[in-house]
Scaffold this motif. Structure first.
Motif, mmCIF file in Angstrom:
data_model
loop_
_atom_site.group_PDB
_atom_site.id
_atom_site.type_symbol
_atom_site.label_atom_id
_atom_site.label_comp_id
_atom_site.label_asym_id
_atom_site.label_seq_id
_atom_site.Cartn_x
_atom_site.Cartn_y
_atom_site.Cartn_z
ATOM 1 N N GLN A 197 -24.278 41.376 -50.767
ATOM 2 C CA GLN A 197 -23.287 42.294 -50.199
ATOM 3 C C GLN A 197 -22.098 42.469 -51.134
ATOM 4 O O GLN A 197 -21.598 43.564 -51.319
ATOM 5 N N GLU A 198 -21.642 41.335 -51.744
ATOM 6 C CA GLU A 198 -20.455 41.433 -52.605
ATOM 7 C C GLU A 198 -20.729 42.287 -53.825
ATOM 8 O O GLU A 198 -19.824 42.859 -54.397
ATOM 9 N N ARG B 156 -19.589 46.419 -57.099
ATOM 10 C CA ARG B 156 -19.838 46.458 -58.541
ATOM 11 C C ARG B 156 -20.912 47.473 -58.868
ATOM 12 O O ARG B 156 -20.857 48.145 -59.888
ATOM 13 N N GLY C 286 -25.841 36.577 -51.732
ATOM 14 C CA GLY C 286 -24.565 37.283 -51.826
ATOM 15 C C GLY C 286 -24.702 38.695 -52.344
ATOM 16 O O GLY C 286 -23.872 39.162 -53.116
ATOM 17 N N GLU D 66 -22.202 45.019 -53.932
ATOM 18 C CA GLU D 66 -22.252 46.451 -53.642
ATOM 19 C C GLU D 66 -21.162 47.210 -54.377
ATOM 20 O O GLU D 66 -21.417 48.266 -54.963
#
Lengths: 313, 300
Positions: free
Chosen positions: A36-37, A41, A34, A39
């Motif tokens: 990508q999520e 943050r 994960g 990014e």
């Protein structure tokens, strides 16, 4: 350090491989993580360090470099919600390291503050196969004739050979395996900072020092080829450019330049972002450069996180 | 706030002990600098403790997973309260508001993108506020004002604009031993309480200002933040609810609202560290710390 990494390679009897090892690449490319999520943050982490962290207009490098590091480590640490074994890690700041060895009748010693050290309860498994390790026998170390390999190194009279890993930690410390070293080049004045090539050489020397110290603690001071190679990683940054390194100690037989060599994988000069604009640039009443972070490269953080997760995931 | 958390207390206890043992026992450090004992062990221990606990609890509290951790941030707040008559100078005789400025440096703070829930309703009245008549510059906190600014630790653009928990480390000169030596034991808790109230007021008020409220546009919802004040061994917990910013001479006239701070007395987390073992570990303090970190709005 003259000729940077190449000199460090000779001093530590190491063969260089460009890029990150397959084990780490695998973590970078693993979609189950994960990444990508994260990014969004990471972009906030960069903005916070470079733009928002001060009541002044813009923070200086001495402030934003450590803050950026802390923010990135905070994001990495939060993964221990998903991977509980990550909590078996401990950060130690201001560790003193000392390791001594002999190379072709020259006595060498690495001493100093190795920045921030992350320790783990479990060691990182070797990243090179037995075949690759044996293949290093064929590799010939680059020499710098007529320049002596110890050029630019400080010559000191060593009265006490510190063979005991400089004992950064007492015996019985549960987080006994050095995992990753972090070097923050945060001096504001450019000449006080290590240039990328020198930084990489310093990263290699200290990773080697820590690995050698651990090898001597585990297997004694006799020079030998290690059955279980020891892996120590290094990350260096000036707050924008990142250097990633994975070092594997295969042998403590360092006097001769023949036989099995140590291995290092280096991924150099990875930008996390292009520019941090604190105040928008306005020319003739038109905003030419808006405020904010531009040229963000998520892959650089993915590599940072992959090195953090390496050995646990 | 909240029921007993369903967390592995043993795991958290061992993380806390590991952090304590690393900083006080295992890592070989040089002797502490003069009067800088707090930087040697309690400071690093607090940093390690909070960062590992917060990371470990982030799966239980999504607010922590989206949080921002600040090390050594700056928190400032500036406000007017009461009036005084100008004594010297060309403006002699005129009535001026009394100006206050707090410049705070918590050891650690956690900022989050969503607000903590209110503890009691906005208009609650839980008691009287004492009245002090002398000028603020008589109190050590307000002796000098250099620059009047309002800052929560990060600029307005930061999405983590609400405060969750601050961690304060008491300086060396306010060590417990000193108070006991000078027979001022009753003043020990005062130190913790004043630190908690002042720091939390400044933080919550600055957060409210970031959201557009000020003394003439009072807050429409309460701002809640928490703080832990410690000297490395003794921990005191505080929770603050800001109900009003209207403190100036005009706006305070018909303002029934009061700000509220709840706090505990300081309790030790452990007795002593001996030979690589933590003796007398106090689970209650750890549980309270965990409850603080797990605090979040009801919908999460």
């Amino acid at each position: 350090v003259f000729a940077g990494v190449r000199q460090a390679q000779w001093l530590t009897k190491t063969k260089l491989v460009e890029g990150l090892p397959p084990a780490v690449q695998g973590i970078v490319e693993n979609p189950a993580l994960g990444l990508q999520e994260l990014e969004g943050r990471v972009k906030h982490a960069v903005s916070h360090a470079r733009l928002w962290d001060t009541a002044e207009v813009a923070p200086r490098r001495e402030q934003y470099c450590p803050v950026l590091f802390e923010n990135l480590i905070h994001i990495c640490r939060l993964m221990s919600g998903k991977y509980p074994s990550l909590s078996k890690r401990m950060l130690a700041r201001n560790c003193r390291i000392a390791a001594t060895w002999e190379r072709e009748s020259i006595l060498l010693q690495v001493r100093g503050l190795s920045g921030v050290l992350m320790n783990s309860m479990t060691p990182i498994p070797p990243v090179a196969s037995k075949e690759e390790i044996l293949a290093t026998k064929e590799h010939v170390l680059e020499t710098f004739y007529p320049i002596a390999p110890t050029i630019d190194l400080q010559e000191v009279n060593v009265y006490k050979e510190l063979n005991d890993t400089g004992q950064c930690f007492k015996d019985g410390y549960p987080y006994s395996h050095p995992h990753t070293l972090f070097f923050l080049e945060s001096a504001s004045v450019r000449t006080n900072r290590f240039r990328p090539e020198q930084l990489r050489a310093k990263m290699l020397m200290f990773a080697f020092g820590n690995a050698l110290a651990k090898a001597k603690a585990l297997h004694g001071s006799d020079p030998k080829v290690l059955e279980q190679p020891i892996v120590v990683q290094s990350v260096g940054t000036d707050g924008q450019l990142f250097q990633f390194m994975v070092f594997q100690l295969n042998t403590t037989d360092l006097v001769s330049s023949d036989g099995v060599k140590n291995l290092v994988w280096i991924d150099s000069d990875q930008n996390l972002y292009e520019k941090a604009q604190c105040v928008p640039e306005v020319k003739k009443g038109v905003v030419t450069k808006p405020a904010g972070i531009s040229g963000f490269q998520p892959d650089t953080f993915k590599k940072f996180l992959a090195l953090y997760l390496h050995g646990t995931v | 706030a909240g029921a007993a958390p369903h967390v592995d207390l043993g795991e958290l206890r061992s993380l806390a002990c590991d952090a304590l043992l690393q900083e006080s026992f295992y890592q070989n450090k040089q002797r502490p600098f003069l009067y800088r004992d707090q930087d040697h062990t309690p400071g690093p221990f607090l940093t390690q403790l909070v960062s590992t606990l917060a990371a470990s609890l982030s799966c239980r509290n999504p607010l922590l997973a989206a949080s921002s951790l600040d090390l050594n941030p700056e928190v400032n707040y500036y406000w007017h309260h009461g009036e005084e008559v100008v004594v010297h100078g060309h403006r002699k005789g005129r009535v001026d508001p009394v100006r206050f400025q707090i410049d705070d440096n918590p050891h650690l703070q956690i900022r989050v993108p969503k607000q903590l829930p209110e503890v009691v309703p906005l208009e609650s009245d839980l008691g009287e506020v004492p009245v002090i008549d002398h000028k603020p510059s008589k109190l050590p906190l307000f002796k000098r004002q250099y620059e009047n600014k309002v800052f929560i630790g990060s600029k307005v653009a930061d999405p983590c604009c609400y405060g969750h928990t601050q961690f304060h480390l008491l300086p060396d000169r306010l060590k417990r031993e000193r108070f006991i030596r000078e027979r001022l034991e009753d003043q020990i808790e005062v130190v913790y309480r004043s630190n908690g109230i002042a720091s939390l007021f400044a933080w919550t008020a600055a957060q409210a200002m970031y959201q557009g409220f000020w003394s003439e546009a009072d807050v429409t919802r309460p701002f809640v933040s928490q703080a832990v004040v410690t000297d490395g061994k003794y921990f005191a917990f505080f929770c603050y609810q800001l109900n009003t910013l209207a403190l100036t001479a005009e706006t305070i006239k018909n303002n029934p609202r009061k700000n509220i701070c709840w706090g505990t007395d300081s309790k030790p987390l452990y007795d002593v560290v001996e030979d690589g073992n933590v003796k007398g570990f106090n689970d209650e303090v750890l549980i309270q710390l965990v409850r603080f970190l797990l605090n979040r709005p009801k919908e999460l």
